[in-house]
Scaffold this active site. Sequence first.
Site, short mmCIF file in Angstrom:
data_model
loop_
_atom_site.label_atom_id
_atom_site.label_comp_id
_atom_site.label_asym_id
_atom_site.label_seq_id
_atom_site.Cartn_x
_atom_site.Cartn_y
_atom_site.Cartn_z
CG ASP A 56 -4.59 3.26 -6.44
OD1 ASP A 56 -3.93 3.36 -5.39
OD2 ASP A 56 -5.77 3.68 -6.56
CB ILE A 57 -9.37 0.81 -7.34
CG1 ILE A 57 -10.64 0.34 -8.00
CG2 ILE A 57 -9.65 1.79 -6.21
CD1 ILE A 57 -11.52 -0.54 -7.12
N GLY A 84 -2.95 11.03 4.54
CA GLY A 84 -3.83 10.42 3.54
C GLY A 84 -3.83 8.91 3.54
CD GLN A 85 -1.32 4.03 6.54
OE1 GLN A 85 -0.71 4.72 7.35
NE2 GLN A 85 -1.18 2.72 6.46
CB SER A 86 -7.47 5.68 2.88
OG SER A 86 -6.95 5.19 1.67
CG HIS A 109 -0.40 0.98 0.48
ND1 HIS A 109 -1.05 0.89 1.70
CD2 HIS A 109 -0.74 2.19 -0.03
CE1 HIS A 109 -1.74 1.99 1.91
NE2 HIS A 109 -1.56 2.81 0.88
CG HIS A 128 0.75 5.14 -3.30
ND1 HIS A 128 -0.53 5.17 -3.79
CD2 HIS A 128 0.64 5.18 -1.95
CE1 HIS A 128 -1.39 5.23 -2.77
NE2 HIS A 128 -0.70 5.24 -1.65
CG ASN A 166 0.12 8.70 1.16
OD1 ASN A 166 0.94 9.59 0.97
ND2 ASN A 166 -0.72 8.29 0.21
P1 5GP Z 1 -3.43 5.34 0.86
O1 5GP Z 1 -4.45 6.43 0.74
O2 5GP Z 1 -3.71 4.45 2.05
O3 5GP Z 1 -2.00 5.79 0.80
O4 5GP Z 1 -3.59 4.46 -0.45
C1 5GP Z 1 -4.60 3.52 -0.59
C2 5GP Z 1 -4.79 3.33 -2.08
O5 5GP Z 1 -5.54 2.16 -2.25
C3 5GP Z 1 -5.54 4.48 -2.75
O6 5GP Z 1 -4.73 5.04 -3.77
C4 5GP Z 1 -6.79 3.80 -3.28
O7 5GP Z 1 -7.18 4.30 -4.54
C5 5GP Z 1 -6.40 2.34 -3.35
N1 5GP Z 1 -7.50 1.43 -3.15
C6 5GP Z 1 -8.47 1.51 -2.18
N2 5GP Z 1 -9.30 0.46 -2.30
C7 5GP Z 1 -8.85 -0.29 -3.34
C8 5GP Z 1 -9.31 -1.51 -3.93
O8 5GP Z 1 -10.30 -2.12 -3.52
N3 5GP Z 1 -8.59 -1.99 -4.98
C9 5GP Z 1 -7.47 -1.36 -5.46
N4 5GP Z 1 -6.85 -1.90 -6.50
N5 5GP Z 1 -7.02 -0.20 -4.92
C10 5GP Z 1 -7.70 0.32 -3.87
#
Ligand code: 5GP
Length: 113
Positions: free
Chosen positions: A30-31, A92-94, A99, A101, A86
């Site tokens: 994760d970034i 918090g799904q972005s 995916h 985690h 998420n």
């Molecule tokens: P969500 O918020 O959808 O559950 O998780 C998305 C995850 O993707 C977040 O933890 C965020 O830090 C990670 N993320 C977003 N953009 C990137 C990216 O460009 N590269 C990587 N490796 N992770 C990303």
Amino acid sequence: MTNCLFCRIIAGDLPAKKVYEDQHTFAFEDIHPQAPTHVLVVPKKHIRGLKEASTEDAEVIGRCHLVAAQIARQRAVENGYRTVLNIGPGAGQSVFHLHVHLLGGRSLAWPPG
Ligand code: 5GP
Ligand code: ZN
């Protein structure tokens, strides 16, 4: 899907720190890590999220969890780790490519925030 961030990472069009790959799944760091181990495990098939998944996606969603367990074993975080999906903006799904985690390497409170 060319406009999906994680599809582009899987395709190698965007850089990521790859952790694992097989025929069906892809895992990368994760970034913005929220724990010493924070890996995202994704199906190679574009699935928008768990809400949108269908019965035919069951196997690959299971595979993502088994890959997370394998990485947890390799990282020696088996004392306590968490796999999280998420689902929806309110949780918090972005990124709208399903995916899992994998979070570990620190104590994890319950319930999560
Ligand atoms: P969500 O918020 O959808 O559950 O998780 C998305 C995850 O993707 C977040 O933890 C965020 O830090 C990670 N993320 C977003 N953009 C990137 C990216 O460009 N590269 C990587 N490796 N992770 C990303
Ligand atoms: Zn995608």
